[in-house]
Design a protein around this motif. Sequence first.
Motif, mmCIF file in Angstrom:
data_model
loop_
_atom_site.group_PDB
_atom_site.id
_atom_site.type_symbol
_atom_site.label_atom_id
_atom_site.label_comp_id
_atom_site.label_asym_id
_atom_site.label_seq_id
_atom_site.Cartn_x
_atom_site.Cartn_y
_atom_site.Cartn_z
ATOM 1 N N GLU A 56 0.828 -1.207 0.000
ATOM 2 C CA GLU A 56 0.000 0.000 0.000
ATOM 3 C C GLU A 56 0.863 1.259 0.000
ATOM 4 O OE1 GLU A 56 -2.510 -0.658 3.406
ATOM 5 O OE2 GLU A 56 -4.075 -1.522 2.143
ATOM 6 N N ASP A 57 1.969 1.225 0.732
ATOM 7 C CA ASP A 57 2.869 2.385 0.761
ATOM 8 C C ASP A 57 3.413 2.692 -0.633
ATOM 9 O OD1 ASP A 57 2.486 2.663 3.453
ATOM 10 O OD2 ASP A 57 4.385 1.731 4.040
ATOM 11 N N PHE A 60 1.024 4.670 -2.894
ATOM 12 C CA PHE A 60 0.846 6.107 -2.685
ATOM 13 C C PHE A 60 1.657 6.931 -3.687
ATOM 14 C CE2 PHE A 60 -0.429 4.883 1.740
ATOM 15 C CZ PHE A 60 -1.689 5.442 1.693
ATOM 16 N N TRP A 61 2.790 6.404 -4.135
ATOM 17 C CA TRP A 61 3.619 7.145 -5.094
ATOM 18 C C TRP A 61 2.929 7.309 -6.438
ATOM 19 C CZ3 TRP A 61 7.498 9.771 -3.245
ATOM 20 C CH2 TRP A 61 8.210 9.303 -2.127
ATOM 21 N N GLU A 63 -0.448 7.727 -6.981
ATOM 22 C CA GLU A 63 -1.797 8.288 -6.935
ATOM 23 C C GLU A 63 -1.984 9.480 -7.860
ATOM 24 O OE1 GLU A 63 -2.932 8.915 -2.894
ATOM 25 O OE2 GLU A 63 -3.031 6.773 -2.460
ATOM 26 N N GLU A 64 -0.894 10.167 -8.192
ATOM 27 C CA GLU A 64 -0.997 11.307 -9.101
ATOM 28 C C GLU A 64 -0.689 10.909 -10.544
ATOM 29 O OE1 GLU A 64 -1.943 14.428 -8.299
ATOM 30 O OE2 GLU A 64 -2.314 13.798 -6.236
ATOM 31 N N ILE A 102 -7.558 4.354 -3.515
ATOM 32 C CA ILE A 102 -6.907 5.304 -2.613
ATOM 33 C C ILE A 102 -7.495 5.179 -1.211
ATOM 34 C CG2 ILE A 102 -6.682 7.763 -2.068
ATOM 35 C CD1 ILE A 102 -6.394 8.278 -5.082
ATOM 36 N N ARG A 105 -6.399 2.030 0.632
ATOM 37 C CA ARG A 105 -5.062 2.125 1.233
ATOM 38 C C ARG A 105 -5.113 2.772 2.610
ATOM 39 N NH1 ARG A 105 -3.321 4.406 -4.295
ATOM 40 N NH2 ARG A 105 -3.086 2.500 -5.518
ATOM 41 N N MET A 106 -6.174 3.512 2.864
ATOM 42 C CA MET A 106 -6.359 4.130 4.176
ATOM 43 C C MET A 106 -7.225 3.258 5.081
ATOM 44 S SD MET A 106 -6.804 8.172 3.207
ATOM 45 C CE MET A 106 -8.162 7.950 2.042
ATOM 46 N N MET A 216 -1.143 14.138 -2.442
ATOM 47 C CA MET A 216 0.087 13.755 -1.775
ATOM 48 C C MET A 216 1.156 14.825 -1.899
ATOM 49 S SD MET A 216 -0.214 10.912 -0.187
ATOM 50 C CE MET A 216 1.498 10.450 0.059
#
Length: 226
Positions: A56-57, A60-61, A63-64, A102, A105-106, A216
Amino acid sequence: MKKITEMNSTEFREFLHILVNEELFKSRERLAALLVKKSSQEALEAEFFHFHGDTEDLGFWFEEYEEDPLNGLDPHTLLAKKLKRQREYILANRKTTLEQRIFRRMGIYLDSDPMPKKKIVELPLSEFHELLHLLVTQDIFASRGRLAALLEKDTSTAQLDAAFREFFVAYELLELALEDYHYDPDEGLEIRSEFAEELDRRVADYEDGTAKLIPMEKVFKKLGID
């Protein structure tokens, strides 16, 4: 952090160094070693906790990054043909949107994204082992090796870009392999009622359009991370 598509060659290379050194790749080695040793279920579950969180970490890279990884590639190359097959498989089998992923992942499921029925913590031991074998043999780990090797050389930005696209699609495949499973290491633990109410309120505010996710890059800027 800049959007990936807006990075210059130096920034892009530095970004790739971050990706190939993410904790996921260390966790995968430990998990694979435990499987080879036929370690106890307790040991496998403990390492899977890290593997899942590290997966999941890494997400995050990205997401954009909403570019089509096939865009601009020569469709006649072996890489383009491979990525085309993989992307077609992903798009045909993926059930979630980027927004839903997204939130997952949270640890949150939107109303439009029902929680998967398969719970990893409830899988029979044989199925749990099969899932772990599937995960540690995903293409992203070979892709990471190729990308890391290129970074050690005087490789052109174009070559690195192609390797990144392969890496990105491989990550999508890894994420897809987990999509039909629900995993919550804290499941069964009691959550304070006031915290649960606040969490429900924030999700409702977002779905009603009265609250927005913070990109992010803004979070990084606020924390002083370039």
